[in-house]
Design a protein around this motif. Sequence first.
Motif: not given
Length: 75
Positions: A30-37
């Motif tokens: 999982g990406t940082k951007e995906g987690g934040i989203k």
Amino acid sequence: MKEVIKKGINENRELLNLRDEIVKFKNQKGTKEGGIKMLDELRIEFKDDEEKEDRILELLDFATGWYQVRYRIWD
């Protein structure tokens, strides 16, 4: 991850247990951007419940790196 975090917040699980779910997401590529989203989406869902929204904000701090180094999820 989103549904697990949502359920955990509704069940008032401990903050570090919820953080562990985000770490699992990261470990599964999982990406940082995906987690934040996903956390931002949950924040909107909980906007009418200040306590739950605050929990999401704390999780966002872990994800974005605005927490103590040992608790940060991504660099």
